[in-house]
Design a protein around this motif. Structure first.
Motif, PDB file in Angstrom:
ATOM      1  N   SER A   5      17.024  70.056 -13.810  1.00  0.00           N
ATOM      2  CA  SER A   5      18.313  69.539 -14.272  1.00  0.00           C
ATOM      3  C   SER A   5      19.446  70.530 -14.046  1.00  0.00           C
ATOM      4  CB  SER A   5      18.227  69.189 -15.760  1.00  0.00           C
ATOM      5  OG  SER A   5      17.928  70.345 -16.537  1.00  0.00           O
ATOM      6  N   ALA A  47      24.234  66.586 -17.193  1.00  0.00           N
ATOM      7  CA  ALA A  47      23.994  65.240 -17.722  1.00  0.00           C
ATOM      8  C   ALA A  47      25.300  64.667 -18.243  1.00  0.00           C
ATOM      9  CB  ALA A  47      22.950  65.267 -18.839  1.00  0.00           C
ATOM     10  N   LEU A 104      22.785  68.472 -22.867  1.00  0.00           N
ATOM     11  CA  LEU A 104      21.539  69.205 -22.686  1.00  0.00           C
ATOM     12  C   LEU A 104      21.500  70.429 -23.593  1.00  0.00           C
ATOM     13  CD1 LEU A 104      21.176  69.102 -18.787  1.00  0.00           C
ATOM     14  CD2 LEU A 104      20.168  67.565 -20.491  1.00  0.00           C
ATOM     15  N   GLN A 135      15.681  65.929 -26.916  1.00  0.00           N
ATOM     16  CA  GLN A 135      15.885  65.898 -25.466  1.00  0.00           C
ATOM     17  C   GLN A 135      14.686  65.246 -24.774  1.00  0.00           C
ATOM     18  OE1 GLN A 135      18.333  68.941 -23.510  1.00  0.00           O
ATOM     19  NE2 GLN A 135      16.454  69.599 -22.510  1.00  0.00           N
ATOM     20  N   LEU A 161      14.945  61.869 -22.457  1.00  0.00           N
ATOM     21  CA  LEU A 161      14.393  61.823 -21.100  1.00  0.00           C
ATOM     22  C   LEU A 161      13.396  60.682 -20.958  1.00  0.00           C
ATOM     23  CD1 LEU A 161      13.953  62.986 -18.267  1.00  0.00           C
ATOM     24  CD2 LEU A 161      12.292  64.583 -19.282  1.00  0.00           C
ATOM     25  N   LEU A 175      21.551  61.680 -15.420  1.00  0.00           N
ATOM     26  CA  LEU A 175      20.957  63.006 -15.281  1.00  0.00           C
ATOM     27  C   LEU A 175      21.064  63.441 -13.831  1.00  0.00           C
ATOM     28  CD1 LEU A 175      19.274  65.362 -16.501  1.00  0.00           C
ATOM     29  CD2 LEU A 175      17.217  64.037 -15.936  1.00  0.00           C
TER      30      LEU A 175
END
Length: 310
Positions: free
Chosen positions: A94, A97, A102, A156, A160, A186
């Motif tokens: 990542s 986002a 995040l 988180q 996801l 994302l």
């Protein structure tokens, strides 16, 4: 070097659930593993450690088990396989986002390997099978480990899992992957660009896990952190108690150590056991593997897990 997907294997008895299902609807196939997170110190976690995963201090983690089952790959739109080169065989990390903040210092990881997908929001490991349907990434119901982590990381993980379960649209632009679905967008970058393999030589490596048979244990808290530096055929190291060094030769994925010498300082119990574990690995020829900032040294049924100190 492209990392292999590691989908760990822990039985339902250890607390595995399928994402989005209650306990009464759990299916028999199970998966498990350990992922970067903050388990309760001193806990023992069943599963498999992966590159980048460090067991909590004092814990012992089994390294073997079965993987979850899943359907065979199905064709994508136009009769083409649903696993094109832009995704298959790649791990993405990542970079940002939208619609979700995040956790500072965390990294979301998604790996595509054949029919398998593995993901982590920074605490638990998610696993399933995947295919592409037009511009959408379709992920079958996912399984996940249930390690206890800081609440923001667990949130988180949930975000996801929900994003992947929503059949998000995907777009690949060079080495950048963008997923847009329920809860936000994302953005990720191919690991080979975002976190490339470190060179064996010239990198300072720190030992963070000790491998013995089917278990991986963290370095005891009472021992110093062992370190290694490989430079032009000479290795220098601290084994948790004493300093040492000596010659080595490289041959493909093998390192052959010559006669090594160390200082002879008396060690406390934890330092002494760490020293013994380290020196057992450095006996003769070992195999090594580097994935991003992780180095694994293996000698028979013993080994060391190391991280780049940069």
């Amino acid at each position: 070097m492209k990392p292999a997907l590691l989908l760990p294997a822990v039985l339902v008895a250890f607390g595995l659930t399928a994402c989005g299902e209650d306990e009464g609807s759990q299916s028999e196939p199970t998966v498990a593993g350990t992922t970067p997170g903050t388990p309760v110190p001193g806990s023992t976690v069943p599963g498999t450690t992966t590159p980048g995963t460090v067991p909590p201090t004092g814990s012992t983690v089994p390294t073997t088990g079965s993987q979850p089952g899943g359907p065979d790959p199905t064709p994508g739109i136009g009769g083409q396989p649903g696993y094109p080169d832009p995704l298959a065989g790649h791990t993405f990390l990542s970079t940002g986002a939208a619609g979700f903040t995040l956790v500072d210092g965390s990294t979301i990881t998604i790996t595509f390997d054949g029919t398998r997908i593995g993901a982590s929001g920074g605490c638990n490991q998610l696993g399933s099978v995947w295919l592409l349907d037009g511009d959408r990434l379709v992920v079958e119901p996912m399984w996940q480990t249930e390690m206890a982590c800081a609440e923001p990381l667990m949130q988180q993980d949930t975000w996801l899992a929900d994003l992947l379960a929503s059949s998000p649209t995907f777009a690949v632009d060079g080495d950048v992957l963008t997923l847009a679905g329920d809860g936000g967008t994302l953005t990720l970058q191919d690991q080979e660009t975002a976190d490339p393999d470190r060179p064996l030589e010239g990198t300072k490596w720190e030992v963070d896990s000790l491998i013995s048979g089917d278990t991986v244990s963290s370095v005891p808290a009472g021992a110093g952190l062992p370190t290694f530096t490989f430079t032009d055929g000479e290795v220098g190291f601290f084994n948790g108690c004493n300093d040492g060094g000596g010659p080595y030769e490289l041959d493909g994925s093998e390192i052959t150590f010559g006669d090594l010498i160390t200082t002879l300082k008396a060690c406390r119990r934890d330092a002494g056991s760490t020293e013994g574990a380290v020196m057992a690995v450095l006996d003769g020829t070992v195999t090594f593997e580097i994935e991003a900032g992780r180095l694994t040294l293996t000698n028979g049924d013993v080994g060391l897990g190391l991280r780049a100190a940069d």
